[in-house]
Scaffold this motif. Sequence first.
Motif, PDB file in Angstrom:
ATOM      1  N   PRO A   1       0.688  -1.291  -0.193  1.00  0.00           N
ATOM      2  CA  PRO A   1      -0.091   0.009   0.139  1.00  0.00           C
ATOM      3  C   PRO A   1       0.834   1.294   0.163  1.00  0.00           C
ATOM      4  O   PRO A   1       0.451   2.606  -0.578  1.00  0.00           O
ATOM      5  N   LEU A   2       2.030   1.123   0.608  1.00  0.00           N
ATOM      6  CA  LEU A   2       2.986   2.494   0.564  1.00  0.00           C
ATOM      7  C   LEU A   2       3.394   2.726  -0.588  1.00  0.00           C
ATOM      8  O   LEU A   2       3.471   3.845  -1.241  1.00  0.00           O
ATOM      9  N   GLY A   3       3.849   1.600  -1.526  1.00  0.00           N
ATOM     10  CA  GLY A   3       4.060   1.901  -2.841  1.00  0.00           C
ATOM     11  C   GLY A   3       3.478   2.242  -3.537  1.00  0.00           C
ATOM     12  O   GLY A   3       3.701   2.946  -4.510  1.00  0.00           O
ATOM     13  N   LEU A   4       1.869   1.945  -3.538  1.00  0.00           N
ATOM     14  CA  LEU A   4       0.607   2.419  -4.520  1.00  0.00           C
ATOM     15  C   LEU A   4       0.540   3.720  -4.105  1.00  0.00           C
ATOM     16  O   LEU A   4       0.385   4.432  -5.063  1.00  0.00           O
ATOM     17  N   VAL A   5       0.625   4.218  -2.784  1.00  0.00           N
ATOM     18  CA  VAL A   5       0.577   5.822  -2.790  1.00  0.00           C
ATOM     19  C   VAL A   5       1.683   6.725  -3.260  1.00  0.00           C
ATOM     20  O   VAL A   5       1.508   7.474  -3.808  1.00  0.00           O
ATOM     21  N   ALA A   6       2.998   6.052  -2.842  1.00  0.00           N
ATOM     22  CA  ALA A   6       3.962   6.766  -3.433  1.00  0.00           C
ATOM     23  C   ALA A   6       4.353   6.786  -4.959  1.00  0.00           C
ATOM     24  O   ALA A   6       4.809   7.806  -5.303  1.00  0.00           O
ATOM     25  N   PHE A   7       4.139   5.688  -5.515  1.00  0.00           N
ATOM     26  CA  PHE A   7       4.156   5.837  -7.004  1.00  0.00           C
ATOM     27  C   PHE A   7       2.992   6.415  -7.790  1.00  0.00           C
ATOM     28  O   PHE A   7       3.142   6.759  -8.921  1.00  0.00           O
ATOM     29  N   ARG A   8       1.901   6.034  -7.336  1.00  0.00           N
ATOM     30  CA  ARG A   8       0.724   6.553  -7.902  1.00  0.00           C
ATOM     31  C   ARG A   8       0.525   5.818  -9.108  1.00  0.00           C
ATOM     32  O   ARG A   8       1.592   5.233  -9.586  1.00  0.00           O
TER      33      ARG A   8
END
Length: 63
Positions: A13-20
């Motif tokens: 989830p952190l990666g999804l938010v960070a990379f959009r």
Amino acid sequence: MPLAGPVALLAVPLGLVAFRGCSTCWVIGPTQTISSGRLERTCANGVCTLMKAGAAASPAATP
């Protein structure tokens, strides 16, 4: 090593938010890369088919 798997999943989830971006594109891109060269599309008379690369086309019936 058994701890690395769950930790990596928690980071998704952190990666999804960070990379959009488009998560569908993230799935389709690697899928196309993996299947590259394994499938072949052929079109004849307005009908397209998908088959394994290198598979011989069935011979056309001759009258």
